[in-house]
Enzyme design. Structure first.
Site, PDB file in Angstrom:
ATOM      1  N   SER A   1      23.246  30.819 -16.192  1.00 28.24           N
ATOM      2  CA  SER A   1      21.536  31.359 -16.344  1.00 28.24           C
ATOM      3  C   SER A   1      20.633  32.082 -17.204  1.00 28.24           C
ATOM      4  CB  SER A   1      20.468  30.743 -15.215  1.00 28.24           C
ATOM      5  OG  SER A   1      21.028  31.736 -14.195  1.00 28.24           O
TER       6      SER A   1
ATOM      7  N   HIS B   1      22.047  24.099 -15.032  1.00 27.47           N
ATOM      8  CA  HIS B   1      21.787  23.973 -16.576  1.00 27.47           C
ATOM      9  C   HIS B   1      22.538  23.417 -17.068  1.00 27.47           C
ATOM     10  CE1 HIS B   1      18.790  27.351 -16.020  1.00 27.47           C
ATOM     11  NE2 HIS B   1      19.567  27.532 -15.493  1.00 27.47           N
TER      12      HIS B   1
ATOM     13  N   LYS C   1      15.529  20.817 -14.370  1.00 27.91           N
ATOM     14  CA  LYS C   1      15.475  21.074 -15.141  1.00 27.91           C
ATOM     15  C   LYS C   1      15.577  19.821 -16.584  1.00 27.91           C
ATOM     16  CE  LYS C   1      16.657  25.900 -13.149  1.00 27.91           C
ATOM     17  NZ  LYS C   1      17.973  26.246 -12.451  1.00 27.91           N
TER      18      LYS C   1
HETATM   19  C1  LIG Z   1      17.166  27.055 -11.125  1.00 30.77           C
HETATM   20  C2  LIG Z   1      18.561  26.802 -10.423  1.00 30.77           C
HETATM   21  C3  LIG Z   1      18.923  26.672  -8.797  1.00 30.77           C
HETATM   22  C4  LIG Z   1      17.808  26.195  -8.546  1.00 30.77           C
HETATM   23  O1  LIG Z   1      17.483  25.089  -8.543  1.00 30.77           O
HETATM   24  P1  LIG Z   1      15.906  24.544  -7.828  1.00 30.77           P
HETATM   25  O2  LIG Z   1      15.991  22.983  -8.045  1.00 30.77           O
HETATM   26  O3  LIG Z   1      14.749  24.889  -9.089  1.00 30.77           O
HETATM   27  O4  LIG Z   1      14.747  25.283  -7.042  1.00 30.77           O
HETATM   28  C5  LIG Z   1      19.865  26.324  -8.691  1.00 30.77           C
HETATM   29  N1  LIG Z   1      20.983  26.986  -9.448  1.00 30.77           N
HETATM   30  C6  LIG Z   1      21.314  27.069 -10.588  1.00 30.77           C
HETATM   31  C7  LIG Z   1      22.731  27.719 -11.490  1.00 30.77           C
HETATM   32  C8  LIG Z   1      19.839  27.354 -11.040  1.00 30.77           C
HETATM   33  O5  LIG Z   1      19.599  27.895 -12.355  1.00 30.77           O
END
Ligand SMILES: *Cc1c(COP(=O)(O)O)cnc(C)c1O
Length: 390
Positions: free
Chosen positions: A178, A206, A237
């Site tokens: 990320s 992602h 996402k």
């Molecule tokens: C955003 C993210 C999460 C958390 O997910 P949410 O649904 O926003 O709580 C977990 N792992 C990674 C790699 C992320 O980018």
């Protein structure tokens, strides 16, 4: 309160204080209105623009009308609606696994799954750039944490060899990172996990919806679905709404029903969200053109920045950082982009190592090609004016 104020002042002095920014309006085309100005939103994870898709919104409304605004209880009590059952079946099919389990968020999926699977006497091998929720899950589990340098397979192998006496060995990696937007060496990780009898857990937050022919993620794209033991992802996402999940073996999912505390002790995901997820999963599979467009636009964007001499830290995806270095200079860069109608966020320590602050751009298929090429030109010109790049 005085102590807290002093700590905040100390953060401010190091350009590390964070503040909430109000979004006044969410607009089509991947734009937002902030501080009275319409800006291209280059900080969103809504990679396919599905959060505003009329079909997804309609499905959310229909699910609320049929099942209610909330599930009313936790899953093991009386919150497991036929809707949860159906969406989990669709999700398992989407991921190409036997079964799947939905958590209220991706954060909770990581924390609950890791702390259920490992504990004292076990060792977890975690890429240094893995998401904070992975780190928190390992801390909570009580297992030994072995962090290996980013994508460093030699170091990982050495650590695996040294952990021969552990009860369980678990390798965890993000698939798309990320912060840097680069990819995990998943084929090599799968080989290592087989050689050392470890489990492999991949966080596709992602990548879900973005990579792979069906949008299942990097494991699907590389033909490694069966090699990955624990497939983790989010609906928050590219899927455009909310929620986290784990997909894999039926026995893994049954076990998590019994042992993942963030699943057991939290109210089931609300029906409108499940309606949105169900529709978004169908769109992701049926409309590959969305991710193909995003991939093409991302490649153009990366190329434009690289040829201007900017350091994009090895990004290979729709997440594209530009390395600046010092915190205050990074904030200035982001502020100048804001003034020119681009919404981009400065990432500073502790999210990134000291001296490696950056502005991160994330692209969305909702954005017009013209808007993205204009954004790229503004970024390059602004960077030049600040003495960045060549
Ligand atoms: C955003 C993210 C999460 C958390 O997910 P949410 O649904 O926003 O709580 C977990 N792992 C990674 C790699 C992320 O980018």
């Amino acid at each position: 309160m005085e102590e807290l104020t002093q700590e905040l002042a100390a953060l401010d002095a190091r350009s590390l204080r964070r503040r909430l920014q109000v979004v006044d309006e969410v607009l089509p085309g991947g734009k937002v209105r902030v501080a009275g100005q319409v800006r291209l939103n280059l900080s969103s994870n809504d990679y396919l623009g599905l959060s505003l898709d009329p079909r997804v919104i309609e499905a959310a409304c229909a699910a609320a009308a049929r099942w209610g605004a909330g599930a009313g209880a936790s899953r093991l009590v009386v919150g497991h609606l036929a809707l949860h059952e159906a969406v989990e079946a669709r999700l398992a099919d989407f991921k190409g696994t036997e079964a799947a389990i939905i958590f209220p968020t991706g954060y909770m999926a990581n924390v609950g799954t890791i702390s259920a699977l490992v504990g004292p006497g076990d060792v977890v091998f975690s890429d240094r750039l893995n998401h904070a929720s992975i780190y928190d899950g390992i801390k909570l589990s009580g297992a030994v944490l072995q962090r290996f340098p980013h994508r460093d397979l030699n170091r990982l192998e050495q650590l695996l060899r040294e952990a021969g006496g552990a009860r369980r060995r678990l390798i965890i990696t993000d698939s798309v990172f990320s912060v840097d937007g680069d990819l995990a060496p998943l084929t090599d990780l799968a080989a290592l996990k087989a050689r050392y009898g470890a489990w492999l857990m991949v966080d596709e937050a992602h990548a879900t919806g973005v990579l792979g022919a069906k949008g299942g993620g990097l494991a699907e794209a590389l033909g490694l679905t069966r090699e990955v033991d624990i497939h983790l992802g989010t609906f928050s996402k590219a899927l455009g709404s909310q929620g986290g999940f784990v997909a894999g073996d039926r026995r893994l999912v049954d076990y998590l029903h019994n042992r993942a505390r963030s699943f057991i002790y939290s109210t089931a995901l609300a029906p409108p969200v499940l309606g949105a997820i169900d529709q978004a999963l169908q769109i992701v599979v049926q409309e590959p053109e969305r991710r193909l467009f995003l991939q093409r636009q991302s490649e153009n964007f990366r190329q434009g920045l690289v040829s201007a001499g900017l350091d994009i830290l090895g990004s290979e995806t729709q997440i594209i950082p530009v390395l600046v270095g010092e915190n205050d200079r990074t904030l200035k860069f982001a502020a100048r982009l804001m003034d020119q109608g681009l919404m981009a966020v400065a990432l500073r320590p502790p999210t990134v190592p000291p001296g490696r602050a950056r502005v991160r751009f994330s692209l969305s298929a909702a954005q017009a090609a013209d808007d993205l090429s204009r954004a790229r030109e503004v970024i390059v010109a602004t960077a030049r004016a600040m003495g960045l790049g060549s």
